[in-house]
Design an enzyme around this catalytic site. Structure first.
Site, PDB file in Angstrom:
ATOM      1  N   GLY A 239       0.968  -1.623   0.128  1.00 39.10           N
ATOM      2  CA  GLY A 239       0.013  -0.131  -0.193  1.00 39.10           C
ATOM      3  C   GLY A 239       0.394   1.537   0.034  1.00 39.10           C
ATOM      4  O   GLY A 239       0.045   2.108   0.198  1.00 39.10           O
ATOM      5  N   GLU A 273       3.856  -6.856   1.828  1.00 36.88           N
ATOM      6  CA  GLU A 273       3.520  -7.310   0.115  1.00 36.88           C
ATOM      7  C   GLU A 273       3.673  -6.080  -0.426  1.00 36.88           C
ATOM      8  O   GLU A 273       2.713  -5.878  -1.133  1.00 36.88           O
ATOM      9  CB  GLU A 273       2.486  -7.326   0.405  1.00 36.88           C
ATOM     10  CG  GLU A 273       2.064  -8.683   1.502  1.00 36.88           C
ATOM     11  CD  GLU A 273       0.880  -8.959   1.145  1.00 36.88           C
ATOM     12  OE1 GLU A 273      -0.503  -8.266   1.196  1.00 36.88           O
ATOM     13  OE2 GLU A 273       0.087 -10.107   1.987  1.00 36.88           O
ATOM     14  N   PRO A 274       4.684  -5.527  -0.072  1.00 39.17           N
ATOM     15  CA  PRO A 274       4.748  -4.412  -1.461  1.00 39.17           C
ATOM     16  C   PRO A 274       4.298  -4.299  -2.773  1.00 39.17           C
ATOM     17  O   PRO A 274       4.948  -5.980  -3.556  1.00 39.17           O
ATOM     18  CB  PRO A 274       6.278  -3.640  -0.912  1.00 39.17           C
ATOM     19  CG  PRO A 274       7.146  -4.770  -0.884  1.00 39.17           C
ATOM     20  CD  PRO A 274       6.329  -6.119  -0.384  1.00 39.17           C
ATOM     21  N   GLY A 275       4.069  -3.447  -3.435  1.00 38.33           N
ATOM     22  CA  GLY A 275       4.294  -3.750  -5.156  1.00 38.33           C
ATOM     23  C   GLY A 275       4.268  -2.869  -6.154  1.00 38.33           C
ATOM     24  O   GLY A 275       5.385  -2.325  -6.702  1.00 38.33           O
ATOM     25  N   ARG A 276       3.048  -1.388  -5.875  1.00 38.07           N
ATOM     26  CA  ARG A 276       4.105  -0.560  -6.822  1.00 38.07           C
ATOM     27  C   ARG A 276       4.886   0.439  -6.397  1.00 38.07           C
ATOM     28  O   ARG A 276       5.612   0.963  -7.337  1.00 38.07           O
ATOM     29  CB  ARG A 276       1.923   0.777  -6.141  1.00 38.07           C
ATOM     30  CG  ARG A 276       2.422   2.028  -7.205  1.00 38.07           C
ATOM     31  CD  ARG A 276       1.303   2.315  -6.648  1.00 38.07           C
ATOM     32  NE  ARG A 276       0.209   1.963  -6.223  1.00 38.07           N
ATOM     33  CZ  ARG A 276      -1.149   2.281  -6.720  1.00 38.07           C
ATOM     34  NH1 ARG A 276      -0.935   2.716  -8.241  1.00 38.07           N
ATOM     35  NH2 ARG A 276      -1.905   1.709  -6.086  1.00 38.07           N
ATOM     36  N   ARG A 312      -5.302   2.487 -16.178  1.00 36.14           N
ATOM     37  CA  ARG A 312      -5.017   3.424 -14.752  1.00 36.14           C
ATOM     38  C   ARG A 312      -5.918   4.565 -14.666  1.00 36.14           C
ATOM     39  O   ARG A 312      -7.045   5.214 -14.538  1.00 36.14           O
ATOM     40  CB  ARG A 312      -3.598   3.746 -14.133  1.00 36.14           C
ATOM     41  CG  ARG A 312      -3.484   2.058 -14.049  1.00 36.14           C
ATOM     42  CD  ARG A 312      -2.449   2.287 -12.507  1.00 36.14           C
ATOM     43  NE  ARG A 312      -2.467   2.849 -11.987  1.00 36.14           N
ATOM     44  CZ  ARG A 312      -2.624   3.987 -11.154  1.00 36.14           C
ATOM     45  NH1 ARG A 312      -1.881   4.726 -11.548  1.00 36.14           N
ATOM     46  NH2 ARG A 312      -2.886   4.254  -9.780  1.00 36.14           N
ATOM     47  N   TYR A 316      -9.356   4.602 -12.929  1.00 35.65           N
ATOM     48  CA  TYR A 316      -9.062   6.013 -11.075  1.00 35.65           C
ATOM     49  C   TYR A 316      -9.639   7.070 -11.628  1.00 35.65           C
ATOM     50  O   TYR A 316      -8.743   7.608 -10.560  1.00 35.65           O
ATOM     51  CB  TYR A 316      -7.967   5.089 -10.419  1.00 35.65           C
ATOM     52  CG  TYR A 316      -7.847   3.509 -10.537  1.00 35.65           C
ATOM     53  CD1 TYR A 316      -8.465   2.901  -9.877  1.00 35.65           C
ATOM     54  CD2 TYR A 316      -6.458   3.095 -11.272  1.00 35.65           C
ATOM     55  CE1 TYR A 316      -8.692   1.508  -9.991  1.00 35.65           C
ATOM     56  CE2 TYR A 316      -6.737   2.186 -10.997  1.00 35.65           C
ATOM     57  CZ  TYR A 316      -7.742   1.115 -10.373  1.00 35.65           C
ATOM     58  OH  TYR A 316      -7.397  -0.652 -10.644  1.00 35.65           O
ATOM     59  N   CYS A 342     -12.659   2.604 -28.768  1.00 31.20           N
ATOM     60  CA  CYS A 342     -14.125   2.916 -28.882  1.00 31.20           C
ATOM     61  C   CYS A 342     -14.728   3.409 -27.997  1.00 31.20           C
ATOM     62  O   CYS A 342     -16.111   2.931 -27.328  1.00 31.20           O
ATOM     63  CB  CYS A 342     -15.042   1.691 -30.489  1.00 31.20           C
ATOM     64  SG  CYS A 342     -14.037   2.384 -31.088  1.00 31.20           S
ATOM     65  N   TYR A 371       0.512  -1.948 -12.187  1.00 28.90           N
ATOM     66  CA  TYR A 371      -0.823  -1.959 -12.748  1.00 28.90           C
ATOM     67  C   TYR A 371      -0.884  -1.177 -14.068  1.00 28.90           C
ATOM     68  O   TYR A 371      -2.056  -0.906 -14.456  1.00 28.90           O
ATOM     69  CB  TYR A 371      -1.886  -1.695 -11.408  1.00 28.90           C
ATOM     70  CG  TYR A 371      -1.949  -1.461 -10.068  1.00 28.90           C
ATOM     71  CD1 TYR A 371      -2.054  -3.022  -9.687  1.00 28.90           C
ATOM     72  CD2 TYR A 371      -0.984  -1.055  -9.172  1.00 28.90           C
ATOM     73  CE1 TYR A 371      -1.928  -3.676  -8.907  1.00 28.90           C
ATOM     74  CE2 TYR A 371      -0.541  -1.455  -8.268  1.00 28.90           C
ATOM     75  CZ  TYR A 371      -1.094  -2.547  -8.176  1.00 28.90           C
ATOM     76  OH  TYR A 371      -0.860  -2.897  -6.671  1.00 28.90           O
TER      77      TYR A 371
HETATM   78  N1  LLP Z   1      -1.322  -6.947  -0.510  1.00 23.21           N
HETATM   79  C1  LLP Z   1      -2.645  -6.849  -1.259  1.00 23.21           C
HETATM   80  C2  LLP Z   1      -3.639  -7.762  -0.548  1.00 23.21           C
HETATM   81  C3  LLP Z   1      -3.121  -5.989  -1.706  1.00 23.21           C
HETATM   82  O1  LLP Z   1      -4.424  -6.363  -2.132  1.00 23.21           O
HETATM   83  C4  LLP Z   1      -2.843  -5.506  -2.756  1.00 23.21           C
HETATM   84  C5  LLP Z   1      -2.974  -4.738  -3.788  1.00 23.21           C
HETATM   85  C6  LLP Z   1      -1.085  -5.154  -2.434  1.00 23.21           C
HETATM   86  C7  LLP Z   1      -0.559  -6.424  -1.218  1.00 23.21           C
HETATM   87  C8  LLP Z   1       0.123  -4.549  -2.772  1.00 23.21           C
HETATM   88  O2  LLP Z   1      -0.426  -3.482  -2.867  1.00 23.21           O
HETATM   89  P1  LLP Z   1       0.738  -1.930  -3.120  1.00 23.21           P
HETATM   90  O3  LLP Z   1       1.905  -2.227  -2.570  1.00 23.21           O
HETATM   91  O4  LLP Z   1       0.872  -1.692  -4.702  1.00 23.21           O
HETATM   92  O5  LLP Z   1      -0.318  -0.479  -3.406  1.00 23.21           O
HETATM   93  N2  LLP Z   1      -4.756  -1.307  -9.804  1.00 23.21           N
HETATM   94  C9  LLP Z   1      -4.790  -0.016  -8.600  1.00 23.21           C
HETATM   95  C10 LLP Z   1      -4.089  -1.075  -7.547  1.00 23.21           C
HETATM   96  C11 LLP Z   1      -4.525  -2.077  -6.950  1.00 23.21           C
HETATM   97  C12 LLP Z   1      -3.957  -2.423  -5.712  1.00 23.21           C
HETATM   98  C13 LLP Z   1      -4.743  -3.694  -5.048  1.00 23.21           C
HETATM   99  N3  LLP Z   1      -4.526  -4.774  -4.241  1.00 23.21           N
HETATM  100  C14 LLP Z   1      -3.910   0.385  -9.438  1.00 23.21           C
HETATM  101  O6  LLP Z   1      -3.846   0.388 -10.767  1.00 23.21           O
HETATM  102  O7  LLP Z   1      -3.742   1.740  -8.394  1.00 23.21           O
END
Ligand code: LLP
Length: 421
Positions: A239, A273-276, A312, A316, A342, A371
């Site tokens: 997050g 659990e970092p992603g973004r 995105r 959003y 379209c 994403y």
């Molecule tokens: N853990 C869980 C359980 C999650 O649901 C998510 C993201 C993450 C970790 C990773 O979160 P991050 O570190 O990336 O913020 N498609 C959207 C974002 C959806 C996020 C879904 N869950 C966008 O493009 O902004």
């Protein structure tokens, strides 16, 4: 420090001109910098060392197996949400004992796959789910390690579509029912309750909602521990936000240090659990101008990349900086940068003031590593684009562009027997 930089008037990714890659792979495409990815990895990894931590990269953010393989080789595990993500992670070399599995709708087949792979734990989001896991584990003669994902009812102050920890969201177990969920699970013979989990949302740019959630979780942890459960893993989700425009998200070390304070005395392992944060600014999306269109009331720059490639902005109203790959002098104008799909939501940027661009010019859409490709689709029968990874002066195509044949490869025309009467 940045690995997408202008030298003179031309955008480079590390030591490779973006235009050179475009001329070899065509457009549109995603472009990732290994140097940026490595730096983001190191910053998060180092920051997490103040805690006894395990990092499980959130596969959904960018699930290309080259990206996954890089992070797994560095020692990280994976946060997955489907059988498909588990499959990818295993193919990319993850250590299954570092895999956590979240998601509200795990199916019986997916649960079986995860149990057979011997993942670290399931982050369970409802009681029916834990009953199903118990049943499948019993059938396989296995013991399933589980944690409950708790919904702490905290406002993450992010876009409503990406907030998950409010009681109106579908995610997790209502905090009021948490204790009884643990007690119920404690009675199940094929379940080993080992963890506590929470994830309140994505693209958080303030520390306060994290602190609020961790404080609530800590209080619950104490209650669960007092009931005799040994919570070996505390999963705090992902997050942490990034800068798209002018956001100032907290540094990972600020975040870790404040968690450390709140969780003082907890001796188990803390999972992140970092992603973004890891991949977002390690990637750009490169697209080519097809037409300049002036409708009399508005200028449109029509490009070959659309919402099927990068959804995105449409989904959003997300902001992504858009910059010409080769800067030109010339008058500045306000335009919408739109794709060929379209749909009126098919835009990459609105009301952008840029130096005028010409047909054939390349545009770089920044902060597209998370994403981006992972949410892309074949809508309007558009083949999915290529993905390219740069390492210093070399580039590697890590996903080839789909072809028209790929579009219909799984389809068949049945030999039906219907006649119009
Ligand atoms: N853990 C869980 C359980 C999650 O649901 C998510 C993201 C993450 C970790 C990773 O979160 P991050 O570190 O990336 O913020 N498609 C959207 C974002 C959806 C996020 C879904 N869950 C966008 O493009 O902004």
């Amino acid at each position: 420090m940045n690995d997408f930089i202008f030298k003179e008037n031309e955008l480079y990714c590390e030591d490779v001109p973006v235009e050179q890659i475009a001329s070899e792979v065509g457009t549109p495409f995603y472009l990732y910098s290994l140097a940026t990815l490595g730096r983001h990895f190191s910053v998060f990894n180092e920051s997490s060392k103040v805690l006894n931590s395990l990092i499980c990269y959130s596969v959904k953010a960018n699930s290309n197996i080259a990206v996954l393989n890089f992070l797994f080789k560095m020692g990280w595990g994976a946060d997955i949400v489907s059988g498909g993500e588990l499959f990818r992670a295993l193919k990319a070399g993850v250590d299954a004992h570092k895999v956590v599995y979240s998601g509200v709708g795990k199916t019986e087949g997916e649960i079986e796959f995860a149990l057979k792979s011997d993942i670290l734990m399931f982050n369970v989001e409802s009681l029916p789910e834990v009953f199903l896991i118990d049943k499948v584990a019993g059938r396989l003669n296995a013991k399933a390690r589980v944690s409950f994902r708790i919904n702490p009812n905290v406002d993450p102050k992010t876009h409503p579509y990406i907030s998950t920890g409010l009681k109106k969201n579908k995610f997790g177990i209502n905090i009021k029912h948490a204790l009884s969920a643990y007690e119920t699970a404690g009675e199940l013979s094929n379940i080993d309750v080992v963890g506590l989990d929470c994830h309140i949302g994505s693209q958080l740019t303030e520390i306060a909602p994290f602190n609020d959630a961790v404080e609530i979780i800590k209080e619950l942890l104490d209650k669960i521990t007092a009931k005799g459960f040994n919570i070996k893993y505390l999963d705090l989700g992902g997050g942490l936000g990034i800068t798209y425009e002018n956001e100032m998200p907290p540094h990972p070390s600020t975040y870790m240090n404040s968690i450390k304070k709140i969780l003082k005395g907890y001796e188990g392992r803390i999972i992140f659990e970092p992603g973004r944060l890891i991949v977002g600014n390690a990637g750009i999306f490169v697209t080519k101008v097809i037409y300049n269109k002036d409708t009399g009331s508005k200028n449109f720059i029509i490009v070959d990349g659309g919402m099927n490639d990068l959804i995105r902005p449409a989904l959003y109203e997300a902001y992504h900086e858009i910059v010409p790959v080769i800067k030109r002098d010339g008058p500045r104008a306000k335009s919408d940068v739109v794709g060929p799909i379209c749909e009126s939501a098919d835009f990459l940027g609105k009301d952008r003031v840029m130096n005028s661009v010409q047909e054939g010019d390349l545009l770089a859409v920044f902060s597209a590593g998370a994403y981006g490709f992972s949410m892309s689709s074949n809508y309007n029968s558009r083949p999915r684009v290529a993905e390219v990874l740069v390492d210093k002066d070399k580039f590697y195509i890590i996903r080839i562009r789909e072809t028209y044949d790929d579009l219909i490869a799984k389809e068949t025309i049945p030999d039906y027997n219907y006649n119009i009467t």
